[in-house]
Design a protein around this motif. Sequence first.
Motif, mmCIF file in Angstrom:
data_model
loop_
_atom_site.group_PDB
_atom_site.id
_atom_site.type_symbol
_atom_site.label_atom_id
_atom_site.label_comp_id
_atom_site.label_asym_id
_atom_site.label_seq_id
_atom_site.Cartn_x
_atom_site.Cartn_y
_atom_site.Cartn_z
ATOM 1 N N ASN A 138 10.795 33.317 -8.383
ATOM 2 C CA ASN A 138 9.745 33.900 -7.541
ATOM 3 C C ASN A 138 10.303 34.444 -6.228
ATOM 4 O O ASN A 138 9.828 35.475 -5.734
ATOM 5 C CB ASN A 138 8.633 32.881 -7.290
ATOM 6 C CG ASN A 138 7.729 32.719 -8.495
ATOM 7 O OD1 ASN A 138 7.581 33.636 -9.306
ATOM 8 N ND2 ASN A 138 7.135 31.557 -8.632
ATOM 9 N N GLU A 139 11.312 33.791 -5.671
ATOM 10 C CA GLU A 139 11.951 34.304 -4.453
ATOM 11 C C GLU A 139 12.640 35.643 -4.725
ATOM 12 O O GLU A 139 12.577 36.573 -3.915
ATOM 13 C CB GLU A 139 12.959 33.291 -3.911
ATOM 14 C CG GLU A 139 12.307 32.048 -3.329
ATOM 15 C CD GLU A 139 13.295 30.921 -3.032
ATOM 16 O OE1 GLU A 139 14.522 31.062 -3.337
ATOM 17 O OE2 GLU A 139 12.854 29.886 -2.496
ATOM 18 N N ILE A 195 11.814 37.822 -7.112
ATOM 19 C CA ILE A 195 10.745 38.806 -7.321
ATOM 20 C C ILE A 195 10.163 39.251 -5.986
ATOM 21 O O ILE A 195 9.959 40.443 -5.748
ATOM 22 C CB ILE A 195 9.652 38.229 -8.246
ATOM 23 C CG1 ILE A 195 10.204 38.023 -9.659
ATOM 24 C CG2 ILE A 195 8.423 39.132 -8.266
ATOM 25 C CD1 ILE A 195 9.316 37.196 -10.567
ATOM 26 N N GLU A 196 9.912 38.288 -5.102
ATOM 27 C CA GLU A 196 9.330 38.613 -3.799
ATOM 28 C C GLU A 196 10.271 39.483 -2.966
ATOM 29 O O GLU A 196 9.856 40.448 -2.340
ATOM 30 C CB GLU A 196 8.983 37.330 -3.044
ATOM 31 C CG GLU A 196 8.252 37.598 -1.739
ATOM 32 C CD GLU A 196 7.783 36.318 -1.073
ATOM 33 O OE1 GLU A 196 7.746 36.298 0.172
ATOM 34 O OE2 GLU A 196 7.460 35.353 -1.783
ATOM 35 N N GLU A 197 11.552 39.145 -2.980
ATOM 36 C CA GLU A 197 12.514 39.880 -2.153
ATOM 37 C C GLU A 197 12.815 41.285 -2.684
ATOM 38 O O GLU A 197 13.063 42.200 -1.908
ATOM 39 C CB GLU A 197 13.820 39.095 -2.024
ATOM 40 C CG GLU A 197 14.792 39.753 -1.068
ATOM 41 C CD GLU A 197 15.930 38.851 -0.660
ATOM 42 O OE1 GLU A 197 16.990 39.400 -0.307
ATOM 43 O OE2 GLU A 197 15.769 37.618 -0.676
ATOM 44 N N GLY A 200 10.882 42.983 -5.341
ATOM 45 C CA GLY A 200 9.756 43.721 -5.914
ATOM 46 C C GLY A 200 9.971 44.094 -7.370
ATOM 47 O O GLY A 200 9.289 44.971 -7.901
ATOM 48 N N LYS A 239 4.920 35.884 -11.776
ATOM 49 C CA LYS A 239 4.402 37.233 -12.019
ATOM 50 C C LYS A 239 4.559 37.549 -13.510
ATOM 51 O O LYS A 239 5.637 37.342 -14.076
ATOM 52 C CB LYS A 239 5.210 38.219 -11.170
ATOM 53 C CG LYS A 239 4.850 39.667 -11.356
ATOM 54 C CD LYS A 239 5.776 40.515 -10.457
ATOM 55 C CE LYS A 239 5.524 41.987 -10.631
ATOM 56 N NZ LYS A 239 6.435 42.781 -9.777
#
Length: 184
Positions: free
Chosen positions: A53-54, A56-58, A60, A88
């Motif tokens: 998740n980190e 994906i967040e960083e 996109g 996601k």
Amino acid sequence: MKKSILFLDNDGVICLSDNWGGRFKKKGFDSNPETPMDIRMDDFNIKAVKVLNEIIEETGCDIVISSDWKRHGSLGQIQEMYVTRGIKPPIDLTPFFTDLAVKQLLPKDFVLPYFDRIETERHIEILHWLNEHPEVTHWVAVDDLDMGIQDGWGLTNFVHCKRPHNEGIKQSGIKDKIINFLNS
């Protein structure tokens, strides 16, 4: 416009050896394809999910499933499983090697050892998906199978989650390598 894809294997990457076989302990375990995948399949490691998740967040990035878990459910079922596990949902699955015309180009007696065969097929599935999606500008494949460049063959944008299988994407340096491919 940047379009980043993370080709994701599950076993050995986010579903670690400590989780393997856990599906048999779940209340209501059933191998029926209509049973939600969240029950039919093993759990993901909580710390590995956090790292994913980190990433994906960083970056996109979007996820495309290259794992053989795609044999056990539809894209919709896998998306639902990812959402229930706090990730996601993937946007797609790589095609099955057996469905690709490339198989017809190989000699009928073409046989690789089991793991070499899986690595070769997965490699071809990823390259085929990329060929069908020219809008992708950045990508990386993450797997516990070694699909990196060896003897002139392999994926250039590849991060190997080496053994032990209880570390996966949590291994030191793995997160940074993935982010570098997706942001470069």
